[in-house]
Design a protein around this motif. Sequence first.
Motif, mmCIF file in Angstrom:
data_model
loop_
_atom_site.group_PDB
_atom_site.id
_atom_site.type_symbol
_atom_site.label_atom_id
_atom_site.label_comp_id
_atom_site.label_asym_id
_atom_site.label_seq_id
_atom_site.Cartn_x
_atom_site.Cartn_y
_atom_site.Cartn_z
ATOM 1 N N ILE A 1 -5.062 -1.767 -3.334
ATOM 2 C CA ILE A 1 -5.838 -0.908 -2.273
ATOM 3 C C ILE A 1 -4.906 0.586 -1.998
ATOM 4 O O ILE A 1 -5.536 1.665 -2.034
ATOM 5 C CB ILE A 1 -5.522 -1.563 -0.855
ATOM 6 C CG1 ILE A 1 -6.515 -2.824 -0.871
ATOM 7 C CG2 ILE A 1 -6.065 -0.525 0.391
ATOM 8 C CD1 ILE A 1 -6.296 -3.777 0.327
ATOM 9 N N GLY A 2 -3.726 0.471 -2.217
ATOM 10 C CA GLY A 2 -2.818 1.778 -2.293
ATOM 11 C C GLY A 2 -3.078 2.637 -3.508
ATOM 12 O O GLY A 2 -3.367 3.888 -3.140
ATOM 13 N N ARG B 1 -9.819 14.282 -3.477
ATOM 14 C CA ARG B 1 -10.276 15.421 -2.595
ATOM 15 C C ARG B 1 -9.283 16.409 -2.499
ATOM 16 O O ARG B 1 -9.872 17.584 -2.280
ATOM 17 C CB ARG B 1 -10.262 14.455 -1.033
ATOM 18 C CG ARG B 1 -11.424 13.646 -0.786
ATOM 19 C CD ARG B 1 -11.471 13.078 0.703
ATOM 20 N NE ARG B 1 -12.581 12.507 0.837
ATOM 21 C CZ ARG B 1 -13.137 12.064 2.123
ATOM 22 N NH1 ARG B 1 -12.295 12.573 3.323
ATOM 23 N NH2 ARG B 1 -14.127 11.515 2.049
ATOM 24 N N ILE C 1 0.940 -1.358 0.139
ATOM 25 C CA ILE C 1 -0.101 -0.068 -0.017
ATOM 26 C C ILE C 1 0.812 1.379 -0.005
ATOM 27 O O ILE C 1 0.727 2.302 -0.894
ATOM 28 C CB ILE C 1 -1.019 -0.078 1.034
ATOM 29 C CG1 ILE C 1 -2.065 -1.162 1.007
ATOM 30 C CG2 ILE C 1 -1.748 1.404 1.436
ATOM 31 C CD1 ILE C 1 -3.003 -1.412 2.306
ATOM 32 N N LEU D 1 -6.112 2.798 -4.935
ATOM 33 C CA LEU D 1 -7.539 3.282 -4.573
ATOM 34 C C LEU D 1 -7.486 4.479 -3.525
ATOM 35 O O LEU D 1 -8.143 5.216 -3.708
ATOM 36 C CB LEU D 1 -8.422 2.174 -4.133
ATOM 37 C CG LEU D 1 -8.649 1.100 -5.169
ATOM 38 C CD1 LEU D 1 -9.601 0.101 -4.544
ATOM 39 C CD2 LEU D 1 -9.628 1.829 -6.321
ATOM 40 N N CYS D 2 -6.721 4.212 -2.519
ATOM 41 C CA CYS D 2 -6.480 5.311 -1.383
ATOM 42 C C CYS D 2 -5.859 6.643 -1.778
ATOM 43 O O CYS D 2 -6.368 7.509 -1.778
ATOM 44 C CB CYS D 2 -5.550 4.580 -0.271
ATOM 45 S SG CYS D 2 -6.417 3.392 0.434
ATOM 46 N N PHE D 3 -4.944 6.251 -3.010
ATOM 47 C CA PHE D 3 -4.370 7.488 -3.364
ATOM 48 C C PHE D 3 -5.331 8.384 -4.449
ATOM 49 O O PHE D 3 -5.241 9.478 -4.145
ATOM 50 C CB PHE D 3 -3.181 7.132 -4.242
ATOM 51 C CG PHE D 3 -2.480 8.295 -4.931
ATOM 52 C CD1 PHE D 3 -1.364 9.058 -4.172
ATOM 53 C CD2 PHE D 3 -2.599 8.566 -6.226
ATOM 54 C CE1 PHE D 3 -0.952 10.103 -4.941
ATOM 55 C CE2 PHE D 3 -1.725 9.646 -6.935
ATOM 56 C CZ PHE D 3 -0.950 10.459 -6.021
ATOM 57 N N ARG D 4 -6.188 7.540 -5.143
ATOM 58 C CA ARG D 4 -7.075 8.220 -6.110
ATOM 59 C C ARG D 4 -7.959 8.799 -5.118
ATOM 60 O O ARG D 4 -8.521 10.027 -5.500
ATOM 61 C CB ARG D 4 -7.783 7.094 -7.018
ATOM 62 C CG ARG D 4 -6.805 6.443 -7.917
ATOM 63 C CD ARG D 4 -6.477 7.042 -9.124
ATOM 64 N NE ARG D 4 -7.580 7.788 -9.968
ATOM 65 C CZ ARG D 4 -8.013 7.413 -11.083
ATOM 66 N NH1 ARG D 4 -7.645 6.656 -11.908
ATOM 67 N NH2 ARG D 4 -8.959 8.039 -11.798
ATOM 68 N N LEU D 5 -8.442 8.131 -4.128
ATOM 69 C CA LEU D 5 -9.418 9.128 -3.079
ATOM 70 C C LEU D 5 -8.678 10.088 -2.711
ATOM 71 O O LEU D 5 -9.421 11.113 -2.530
ATOM 72 C CB LEU D 5 -9.955 7.978 -2.219
ATOM 73 C CG LEU D 5 -10.857 6.996 -2.730
ATOM 74 C CD1 LEU D 5 -11.234 5.910 -1.618
ATOM 75 C CD2 LEU D 5 -12.254 7.612 -3.134
ATOM 76 N N LEU D 6 -7.706 10.104 -1.994
ATOM 77 C CA LEU D 6 -7.191 11.228 -1.451
ATOM 78 C C LEU D 6 -6.857 12.348 -2.641
ATOM 79 O O LEU D 6 -7.198 13.465 -2.192
ATOM 80 C CB LEU D 6 -5.823 10.839 -0.745
ATOM 81 C CG LEU D 6 -6.035 10.184 0.644
ATOM 82 C CD1 LEU D 6 -4.456 9.480 0.975
ATOM 83 C CD2 LEU D 6 -6.736 10.747 1.548
ATOM 84 N N VAL E 1 1.516 4.203 -3.168
ATOM 85 C CA VAL E 1 1.196 5.518 -2.919
ATOM 86 C C VAL E 1 2.207 6.288 -3.057
ATOM 87 O O VAL E 1 2.405 7.550 -3.775
ATOM 88 C CB VAL E 1 0.642 5.749 -1.600
ATOM 89 C CG1 VAL E 1 0.466 6.995 -0.825
ATOM 90 C CG2 VAL E 1 -0.757 5.047 -1.327
#
Length: 132
Positions: A118-119, A129, A55, A121-126, A59
């Motif tokens: 997962i990494g 935002r 992850i 997806l987290c990066f894209r979400l952050l 990122v």
Amino acid sequence: MQRHIRRLLAARILLVKLIAMGYTVAITYIFLMPPSGAKAPFAHADKLVHILIFILFVVLWAMVIQDSKKPIDLTKTILILCAALIYGIIIEALQGLYIVGRQPDVLDVIANVTGSIIGLLCFRLLQNRILK
């Protein structure tokens, strides 16, 4: 003023690159060390460790290749996933070939890919935002 902002952005980009490279070197070293013999707290705990490591790995490298004005596109996303997959396979192969007491494990590669997804997806979400 614009020159000052450009210098700050260049320094940030350099710092992120150095952190990503340092992290990659550190995890490569750890993955290629002989096993410590420590007992895992639960079955397949090492798979959770692989997921968490990848992850952060993804990122950091996503931060390196992103364009600060727009989200990472599909091509860059696929590039990052392929690079993480290849890196994970190479590490597993090297463990099997050169490290006494370690064996390649397909489940580790699956955990690496899971962590990579997962990494991203987290990066894209952050990133979405931050850019809004």
